[in-house]
Write a protein that holds these residues in place. Structure first.
Motif, short mmCIF file in Angstrom:
data_model
loop_
_atom_site.label_atom_id
_atom_site.label_comp_id
_atom_site.label_asym_id
_atom_site.label_seq_id
_atom_site.Cartn_x
_atom_site.Cartn_y
_atom_site.Cartn_z
N ARG B 236 40.95 46.83 39.25
CA ARG B 236 39.92 46.60 38.22
C ARG B 236 38.76 46.10 38.68
NH1 ARG B 236 44.32 45.10 34.83
NH2 ARG B 236 44.79 43.22 36.46
N ARG B 237 37.54 46.51 37.99
CA ARG B 237 36.33 46.08 38.46
C ARG B 237 35.89 45.29 37.71
NH1 ARG B 237 32.43 49.63 41.18
NH2 ARG B 237 31.02 48.41 40.48
N VAL B 238 35.27 44.13 38.19
CA VAL B 238 34.69 42.90 37.81
C VAL B 238 33.91 43.29 36.42
CG1 VAL B 238 33.49 40.70 38.07
CG2 VAL B 238 34.92 41.58 40.13
N ASP B 239 33.10 44.27 36.82
CA ASP B 239 32.11 44.60 35.34
C ASP B 239 32.67 45.63 34.21
OD1 ASP B 239 32.37 47.20 36.94
OD2 ASP B 239 30.11 47.25 37.57
N GLY B 240 34.12 45.80 34.71
CA GLY B 240 34.57 46.64 33.65
C GLY B 240 34.42 48.13 33.64
N ALA B 241 33.90 48.47 34.67
CA ALA B 241 33.49 49.92 34.70
C ALA B 241 34.68 50.71 35.27
CB ALA B 241 32.30 50.23 35.73
N LEU B 242 34.84 51.89 35.56
CA LEU B 242 35.95 52.70 36.00
C LEU B 242 36.11 52.43 37.44
CD1 LEU B 242 37.75 54.85 34.57
CD2 LEU B 242 36.17 56.59 36.01
N GLY B 260 43.29 52.39 30.64
CA GLY B 260 41.88 51.56 30.41
C GLY B 260 41.08 51.40 31.33
N ASP B 261 40.82 50.03 31.80
CA ASP B 261 40.22 49.66 32.80
C ASP B 261 40.78 49.36 34.19
OD1 ASP B 261 41.56 47.29 32.22
OD2 ASP B 261 39.80 45.94 32.27
N THR B 262 42.06 49.81 34.31
CA THR B 262 43.00 49.54 35.41
C THR B 262 43.24 50.89 35.90
OG1 THR B 262 43.69 47.52 34.33
CG2 THR B 262 44.70 48.22 36.18
N LEU B 263 43.35 50.80 37.28
CA LEU B 263 43.89 51.74 38.03
C LEU B 263 44.96 51.36 38.77
CD1 LEU B 263 43.64 54.73 39.83
CD2 LEU B 263 42.35 53.72 41.41
N PRO B 272 46.17 51.11 53.73
CA PRO B 272 44.91 51.78 53.87
C PRO B 272 44.09 51.44 52.27
CG PRO B 272 46.64 53.34 54.22
CD PRO B 272 47.30 51.91 53.86
N LEU B 273 44.73 51.83 51.34
CA LEU B 273 44.04 51.62 50.09
C LEU B 273 43.51 50.15 50.02
CD1 LEU B 273 43.62 52.79 47.10
CD2 LEU B 273 45.68 51.24 46.45
N LEU B 274 44.37 49.19 50.03
CA LEU B 274 43.87 47.84 50.24
C LEU B 274 42.67 47.35 50.95
CD1 LEU B 274 47.13 45.86 50.02
CD2 LEU B 274 45.44 45.95 48.38
N ALA B 275 42.89 48.07 52.54
CA ALA B 275 41.76 47.89 53.39
C ALA B 275 40.54 48.37 52.85
CB ALA B 275 41.99 48.74 54.71
N HIS B 276 40.56 49.28 52.07
CA HIS B 276 39.20 49.82 51.47
C HIS B 276 38.60 49.05 50.65
CE1 HIS B 276 36.41 52.58 49.21
NE2 HIS B 276 36.19 53.06 50.60
N PHE B 277 39.64 48.48 49.46
CA PHE B 277 38.89 47.95 48.54
C PHE B 277 38.92 46.20 48.49
CE2 PHE B 277 40.00 51.85 46.63
CZ PHE B 277 39.04 52.26 46.07
N VAL B 278 39.66 45.79 49.21
CA VAL B 278 40.16 44.23 49.27
C VAL B 278 38.53 43.27 49.35
CG1 VAL B 278 40.72 42.24 50.86
CG2 VAL B 278 42.44 44.13 49.96
N GLU B 279 37.83 44.11 50.46
CA GLU B 279 36.61 43.32 50.86
C GLU B 279 35.61 43.66 49.87
OE1 GLU B 279 36.46 41.17 53.21
OE2 GLU B 279 38.70 41.78 53.77
N ASP B 280 35.58 44.41 48.99
CA ASP B 280 34.65 44.91 47.78
C ASP B 280 34.52 43.80 46.76
OD1 ASP B 280 33.14 46.04 46.27
OD2 ASP B 280 33.79 48.08 46.40
N PRO B 281 33.45 43.15 46.85
CA PRO B 281 33.22 41.95 45.60
C PRO B 281 33.36 42.47 44.27
CG PRO B 281 31.09 42.49 46.85
CD PRO B 281 32.04 43.08 47.43
N ALA B 282 33.09 43.76 44.18
CA ALA B 282 32.99 44.37 42.75
C ALA B 282 34.50 44.62 42.34
CB ALA B 282 32.24 45.62 42.73
N TYR B 283 35.38 44.26 43.12
CA TYR B 283 37.05 44.82 42.67
C TYR B 283 37.85 43.46 42.59
CZ TYR B 283 36.32 49.79 42.74
OH TYR B 283 36.10 51.10 42.31
#
Lengths: 259, 309
Positions: B236-242, B260-263, B272-283
């Motif tokens: 999910r994105r913190v800002d509720g965007a897609l 909805g707001d969740t993938l 590999p998926l986690l590696a990409h998104f875990v560090e991203d503070p928007a997620y």
């Protein structure tokens, strides 16, 4: 289509009767107060109050005349109320019938238990009135005990009719039709307060169709020391009402509960 | 596997023009716990009513212990216990009077009813409440009493229609323990539920029912492994965007869903998926093993079911 033998109740009906009796025993005090208190008020008000002006009716003091009428109408009222409001509460709000149907009990057992209970409650109220009225000397003669099976039979017919209504009802409001169109007319026109022969001929004939007329025709003589005329005819009408009402109620309840 | 104790074949039921059951088939072995899970209006309760012989069916057959249920009449219910969806205890009676009265509906002798009532109150942890009125019990206690009542005839088959709906976690766990205990003692259990964790915890096998048909049927584990990959990541994105608008996740996972707001991503190796998104503070993200609920939603869809059964 359900086999017709399913319409015949078994021993399970007694378990249903016993359940209702068990609940009644818990609420004994208010119930008995109503059973003894109401007829006492009626006897005082109508027997003494109105009786003072009426004097004698059909060859007996008015209080004696009206005591037997009140016995009969009380059987009707008690059995009807039980078969309408109380039974509908058990079926609808409390879901007691659903709980019973999850056991080997069938619709016929439940229905027969309910109708029997209506009759037993009618009997309880009738006996209370007989006791109260005896103190006024308004019940007399050797045939009082013979009135008991008649009271039970009348209770079965009124209970059966009430359960037909309950099987059809969607809410309590529906019962007002039955009270206004059936119970109240019977209360007023079936010989409870005055003899039938004082009505115009057409009204007399109409009254012959109604079960309370026949309950009064049997109970008034039995409670005042005489054997009723055409006893088998009157008992036959009550029995017919009982059986036909039971059959209808069974069909309607089966359709409602076994969907 | 034991021979089927309860068997439903091509069961059909219509209410007016509406087909509620459209060929329900399943079998429950003696001593097994089978869970029927499905959304509201899927046909669970109708199936349970049919098994009790309380609803005329429009086709198909039910067999109980090898005999055709329709020919057994009320005798079939002598060996069944039923825990209905809505409590229908007798409000005017005490706890023990409820059991005694119910025992008489089965035509059991008084001494046996009294003995079993005492044992059942003990079993359902209600011993101290025998003489209490029903309205003094909590929802969970009333439910336990309903279960005790369903056991008064020592049934071979216990039917439970949403047994723990509306109860708090403590009450649910106590009921689950007792149901597992019953199963160990040899009682066959059939329960309906829309709680997947309940089915996962209790059932040997689960049938997923929707629109009056069984969609899948297996052990809880089997249903998961045959239908979806073992791991799940929810993004999910913190800002509720897609989340992940460029569909980057597709290169790493085989199955995914947007709700909805969740993938929601399913896969066996999600690193590999986690590696990409875990560090991203928007997620915000959640990693968990695949559950029966995932299978359920995967098979029955995510539409809301407002219809009442």
């Amino acid at each position: 289509m359900m086999p017709i033998r399913d319409a015949l109740p078994g021993a399970g009906a007694l378990a249903v009767l016993q359940r209702n009796f068990g609940v009644w025993r818990k609420l004994l005090a208010p119930s008995l107060l109503g059973n003894f208190g109401d007829p006492l008020l009626y006897l005082l008000a109508l027997g003494y109050g109105l009786g003072h002006f009426v004097g004698r009716m059909d060859g007996m003091p008015y209080i004696t005349f009206i005591a037997s009428g009140i016995v009969a109408s009380s059987v009707m009222n008690t059995a009807s109320f039980e078969g309408l409001y109380s039974a509908f509460t058990r079926m609808n709000a409390q879901r007691t019938y659903a709980a019973m149907l999850a056991t080997p009990l069938r619709v016929s057992d439940i229905l027969a238990g309910e109708v029997l209970w209506c009759a037993v409650k009618g009997l309880i109220s009738a006996v209370a009135i007989v006791i109260v009225a005896s103190f006024f000397g308004a019940i007399q003669g050797p045939w009082v005990l013979l009135a008991l099976p008649v009271i039970l039979l009348a209770g079965l017919s009124f209970g059966g009719l009430a359960l037909v209504m309950t099987a059809l009802a969607r809410s309590y409001d529906f019962f007002m039709y039955y009270f206004t169109l059936a119970v109240t007319p019977m209360f007023l026109f079936c010989g409870v307060f005055y003899p039938l022969h004082s009505l115009p001929p057409l009204a007399q004939q109409l009254a012959q169709v109604l079960p309370l007329t026949h309950a009064v025709a049997l109970l008034r003589p039995l409670l005042t020391g005489h054997l009723p005329h055409e006893a088998l005819y009157h008992a036959g009408v009550l029995l017919l009402y009982t059986l036909v009402a039971y059959g209808f109620a069974w069909r309607l309840l089966s359709r409602r509960l076994l969907r | 596997m034991n021979p089927a104790f309860l068997e439903l074949r091509a069961l059909h039921k219509r209410y007016g023009g509406r087909e509620v059951l459209r060929g329900v088939d399943f079998a429950v072995a003696a001593g097994e716990c089978f869970a029927l899970v499905g959304p509201n209006g899927a046909g669970k309760s109708t199936t349970v009513r049919a098994i009790q012989g309380l609803t005329p069916t429009d086709g198909g057959e039910i067999r109980l212990g090898g005999r055709v249920l329709a020919e057994m009449g009320r005798a079939a219910r002598a060996d069944m216990g039923v825990v209905p969806q809505t409590d229908n205890l007798d409000p005017d009676f005490t706890v023990q009077e409820n059991l005694w009265t119910y025992g008489r509906y089965f035509g059991l002798p008084k001494a046996l009813i009294r003995q079993r009532s005492t044992e059942l109150l003990e079993f359902m942890a209600l011993s101290g409440y025998a003489a209490q009125p029903i309205h003094s019990l909590s929802g969970g206690m009333q439910r336990r009493l309903t279960i005790a009542r369903a056991l008064i005839n020592a049934p071979k088959l216990l039917l439970l229609d949403e047994p723990t709906t509306g109860l708090d976690p403590q009450a649910r766990h106590l009921i689950w323990q007792r149901l597992r205990e019953l199963r160990r003692q040899g009682t066959t259990l059939l329960l309906t539920t829309h709680y997947m964790d309940e089915a996962e915890r209790l059932a040997d096998r689960v049938g997923i029912i929707d629109h009056g048909r069984i969609l899948a049927e297996d052990s809880p584990r089997g249903l998961i492994t045959t239908n979806i990959p073992a791991g799940v990541v929810e993004l999910r994105r913190v800002d509720g965007a897609l989340p992940d608008p460029q569909d980057l996740h597709r290169q790493w996972v085989s199955l995914s869903e947007r709700v909805g707001d969740t993938l929601i991503c399913y896969g066996t190796d999600l690193s590999p998926l986690l590696a990409h998104f875990v560090e991203d503070p928007a997620y915000r993200w959640l990693q968990r093993p695949a559950s029966l609920e995932d299978v359920f939603l995967h098979l029955t869809g995510r539409d809301l079911r407002e219809e009442t059964e």
